[in-house]
Design an enzyme around this catalytic site. Structure first.
Site, PDB file in Angstrom:
ATOM      1  N   GLU A  91       0.811  -1.215   0.000  1.00 23.70           N
ATOM      2  CA  GLU A  91       0.000   0.000   0.000  1.00 23.70           C
ATOM      3  C   GLU A  91       0.846   1.267   0.000  1.00 23.70           C
ATOM      4  OE1 GLU A  91      -2.797  -0.273   3.217  1.00 23.70           O
ATOM      5  OE2 GLU A  91      -3.853  -1.973   2.322  1.00 23.70           O
ATOM      6  N   ARG A 143       2.831   2.453   4.590  1.00 27.43           N
ATOM      7  CA  ARG A 143       2.424   3.213   3.406  1.00 27.43           C
ATOM      8  C   ARG A 143       3.475   4.177   2.889  1.00 27.43           C
ATOM      9  NH1 ARG A 143      -2.302   2.612   6.522  1.00 27.43           N
ATOM     10  NH2 ARG A 143      -3.768   1.216   5.463  1.00 27.43           N
ATOM     11  N   GLU A 205      -9.776  -0.329  16.391  1.00 23.92           N
ATOM     12  CA  GLU A 205     -10.522  -1.578  16.570  1.00 23.92           C
ATOM     13  C   GLU A 205     -10.173  -2.276  17.877  1.00 23.92           C
ATOM     14  OE1 GLU A 205     -12.089  -0.267  13.417  1.00 23.92           O
ATOM     15  OE2 GLU A 205      -9.921  -0.463  13.302  1.00 23.92           O
ATOM     16  N   ASN A 271     -12.756   5.705  13.592  1.00 24.74           N
ATOM     17  CA  ASN A 271     -13.997   5.311  14.260  1.00 24.74           C
ATOM     18  C   ASN A 271     -13.868   5.305  15.780  1.00 24.74           C
ATOM     19  OD1 ASN A 271     -12.405   2.749  13.335  1.00 24.74           O
ATOM     20  ND2 ASN A 271     -13.483   2.153  15.196  1.00 24.74           N
ATOM     21  N   ASP A 313     -18.719   2.048  11.628  1.00 23.33           N
ATOM     22  CA  ASP A 313     -17.283   2.083  11.304  1.00 23.33           C
ATOM     23  C   ASP A 313     -16.997   2.986  10.115  1.00 23.33           C
ATOM     24  OD1 ASP A 313     -14.555   1.477  11.534  1.00 23.33           O
ATOM     25  OD2 ASP A 313     -14.705  -0.172  10.104  1.00 23.33           O
ATOM     26  N   ASP A 315     -15.038   5.570   9.467  1.00 25.96           N
ATOM     27  CA  ASP A 315     -13.867   6.401   9.780  1.00 25.96           C
ATOM     28  C   ASP A 315     -13.858   7.723   9.017  1.00 25.96           C
ATOM     29  OD1 ASP A 315     -13.100   3.957  10.897  1.00 25.96           O
ATOM     30  OD2 ASP A 315     -10.999   4.304  10.463  1.00 25.96           O
ATOM     31  N   ARG A 340     -16.096   7.888   4.141  1.00 30.48           N
ATOM     32  CA  ARG A 340     -16.551   6.501   4.274  1.00 30.48           C
ATOM     33  C   ARG A 340     -18.073   6.432   4.375  1.00 30.48           C
ATOM     34  NH1 ARG A 340     -12.280   3.075   7.037  1.00 30.48           N
ATOM     35  NH2 ARG A 340     -13.882   1.847   8.063  1.00 30.48           N
ATOM     36  N   VAL A 542      -7.641  -4.573   3.168  1.00 29.85           N
ATOM     37  CA  VAL A 542      -8.887  -4.806   3.880  1.00 29.85           C
ATOM     38  C   VAL A 542      -9.846  -5.748   3.161  1.00 29.85           C
ATOM     39  CG1 VAL A 542      -8.796  -2.629   5.152  1.00 29.85           C
ATOM     40  CG2 VAL A 542      -9.906  -2.693   2.912  1.00 29.85           C
TER      41      VAL A 542
END
Length: 570
Positions: A91, A143, A205, A271, A313, A315, A340, A542
């Site tokens: 990524e 990243r 999370e 989130n 969720d 975000d 999102r 993801v």
């Protein structure tokens, strides 16, 4: 649920050996141009690619026109790295300064290449403890890096920040921000502002209370630390139940943007924790928000919350890009973001006030905008005895992958997901190092787009409305880059990099198959008058972790990463 998180810790962990591998004599290496603050302020005009989203504006717009709509069909491979057998998502966005290219891989490897020839100059493999991988949510990503002076800066999954010599890879300092294994991780690329390394934490999370720090670039000394979930004594603290802020999530896990004129950072916040909103009544600041920060002190100047009391969720970490727009005849210095929650936003970056918000995907969770804020659909909120079906899914109408903004077309280019989900509340209590969700979920097809899970679309910045869209059967998980050659580049899950006509969306070029799917962001640079376009292939991230049955068609997609560079004459 625990097993889903554990899957992010893959093989090769034991193979990491904090060693420095030199490739080629130092005397054969190109000269390294020092990176000053003035160069960072003017990164948008650089011949290289000096930061994660190219410039402080975060617009992923390259002002290069050698490759253009008339000749892009002749684009050929220039060089590629060796294939890297790490079966996780690649990524990263390579950073180019002069002839040097710095590229990161999953599990915190850093490689320096000659950007013109592809020669490996040096490689650094961070000694990553297995403990860190116990609490990495969504693949073992890195990243990218930041550059400043003669140094390269990198964050790690075990919550360290490192400075390395750009020409040798020698570690100059190494600072720990948090212990590994208790919920925190770092996967974003740092940003440098006025001699400070700015970086945020991940871990929402796991109920890890999010923070952003400013470190001295010369020494690594902590200059300031700002929690994105306020305590009761701080502004916004009363938007949480008593004590909930300690495990409130709100991870600022993607690189932000910066306005050098007003000296304000803009950073997205993730989130709240747990996911189940009935456990934390209130607006839950600053979760699902963009916050404006003073880079010298870390003080929060203003905020805009995209989704209050989020339970889906959604975000707020997608890059808030700087753009000057005109809306209903009035000019604004704006931030624009495809959120999102399924709405495309334009926000006044001077005041934090909403300019407009328009849905860009099928959206049932948010039923409109009232008094400048999204209105939650209260009928579609999960509870302990209630399962719901809603759109978009928890991966959002757009996830973290960067979009692009083109000032010439006045459009934003948005990689888009078309998927929905079921959700149901389940009992949960906080325990350090364990997932803190309180919901089960399953991704489902979008009834408004049953045959297409992905697309890239162009949005008019003056209205927020779609101009064109190219749909695909599989999800669109790769970032986008626009160029002054009238092109938009973006890669797909099927392992091809595409070039689109920025005005019409017509496909003008398609790369050969690149060995694996693309979830990274393309970038471009010029050396000796020649323009290059580069992107990592390497499926993961993801989608394979969380898509369930919806992702069955890609369950056996090839893995492993490779950096691909293209030019007109190969």
């Amino acid at each position: 649920m625990k097993s889903r998180f554990a899957r992010t810790g893959t093989a090769l962990i034991g193979a990491l050996a904090g060693t420095l591998l030199a490739a080629g004599a130092a005397s054969a290496q190109p000269a390294y141009p020092s990176v000053t603050q003035a160069r960072l302020d003017n990164a948008a005009a650089s011949k290289g690619w000096l930061m994660f989203n190219r410039s402080y504006a975060g617009d992923d717009y390259a002002p290069f026109a050698q490759i253009n709509t008339k000749n892009v069909a002749s684009l050929k491979p220039a060089w590629s790295s060796a294939k890297i057998d790490i079966p996780n998502g690649f990524e990263g966005t390579p950073i180019v300064n002069g002839d040097y290219m710095f590229a990161t891989t999953p599990l915190d490897h850093l490689i320096a290449f000659n950007a013109k020839t592809g020669q490996k100059l040096w490689e650094y493999d961070y000694d990553l403890p297995k403990t860190a991988l116990k609490t990495v949510c969504c693949d073992v990503n890195n990243r990218g890096v930041a550059v400043y002076g003669n140094e390269v800066f990198m964050g790690t999954l075990d919550n360290h920040v490192l400075a390395l010599d750009a020409t040798t890879g020698k570690v100059l300092w190494n600072v720990a921000l948090e212990k590994p294994g208790i919920g925190y991780s770092i996967s974003e690329a740092p940003m440098i502002v006025d001699g400070k390394v700015i970086i945020g934490s991940g871990g929402g999370e796991y109920g890890a209370r999010g923070f952003i720090v400013g470190l001295d670039a010369q020494t690594g000394k902590l200059l300031w630390k700002t929690y994105t979930i306020p305590s009761p004594s701080e502004p916004g603290g009363k938007t949480w139940p008593a004590g909930a802020y300690k495990h409130g999530g709100g991870s600022p896990w993607m690189t932000g943007t910066y306005d050098p004129k007003t000296k304000q950072l803009f950073w997205g916040v993730g989130n709240p924790g747990p996911w189940l909103a009935s456990m934390r009544p209130g607006n839950n600041l600053y979760s699902d928000s963009v916050i404006a920060i003073d880079p010298n002190t870390g003080a929060i100047k203003w905020h805009y919350q995209y989704t209050r009391n989020d339970t889906w969720d959604y975000d707020g970490v997608n890059t808030a890009q700087l753009a000057d727009i005109t809306y209903k005849g009035k000019p604004y210095h704006a931030l624009v973001e495809a959120n999102r929650n399924g709405y495309f936003y334009a926000i006044n970056r001077e005041t934090g006030k909403l300019i407009y918000a328009v849905p860009f995907v099928h959206d049932t969770s948010i039923i409109g905008i009232k008094d400048g804020q999204a209105v939650n659909n209260m009928k579609l909120r999960p509870a302990l005895d209630k399962q719901i079906f809603t759109c978009p899914s928890f991966l959002g109408g757009k996830n973290w992958w960067p979009g692009a903004v083109d000032p010439a077309t006045n459009m934003a280019y948005v990689p888009t997901l078309h998927a929905c989900m079921t959700m149901k509340g389940v009992p949960v209590s906080y325990a350090a190092g364990l997932p803190y969700l309180g919901e089960t979920f399953e991704m489902k097809p979008d009834p408004a787009s049953p045959h297409h899970m992905g697309s890239i679309q162009a949005i008019d910045l003056s209205t927020g409305k779609q101009v064109w869209q190219h749909r695909t059967k599989e999800p669109w998980d790769g970032g986008a880059m626009a160029t002054s050659g009238g092109l938009v580049f973006s890669g797909t899950a099927d392992g091809h990099l595409y070039a689109f006509d920025a005005k019409t969306g017509k496909i003008l070029w398609k790369s050969p198959y690149l060995g694996s799917g693309i979830i990274a962001n393309p970038m471009s640079y010029e050396i000796d008058g020649k323009q290059y376009v580069a992107v990592w292939s390497g499926w993961g991230g993801v989608w394979p972790l969380w898509s369930g049955k919806l992702g069955a068609s890609l369950a056996k997609a090839p893995r492993g990463g490779q950096l691909h560079v293209f030019a007109l004459n190969g």
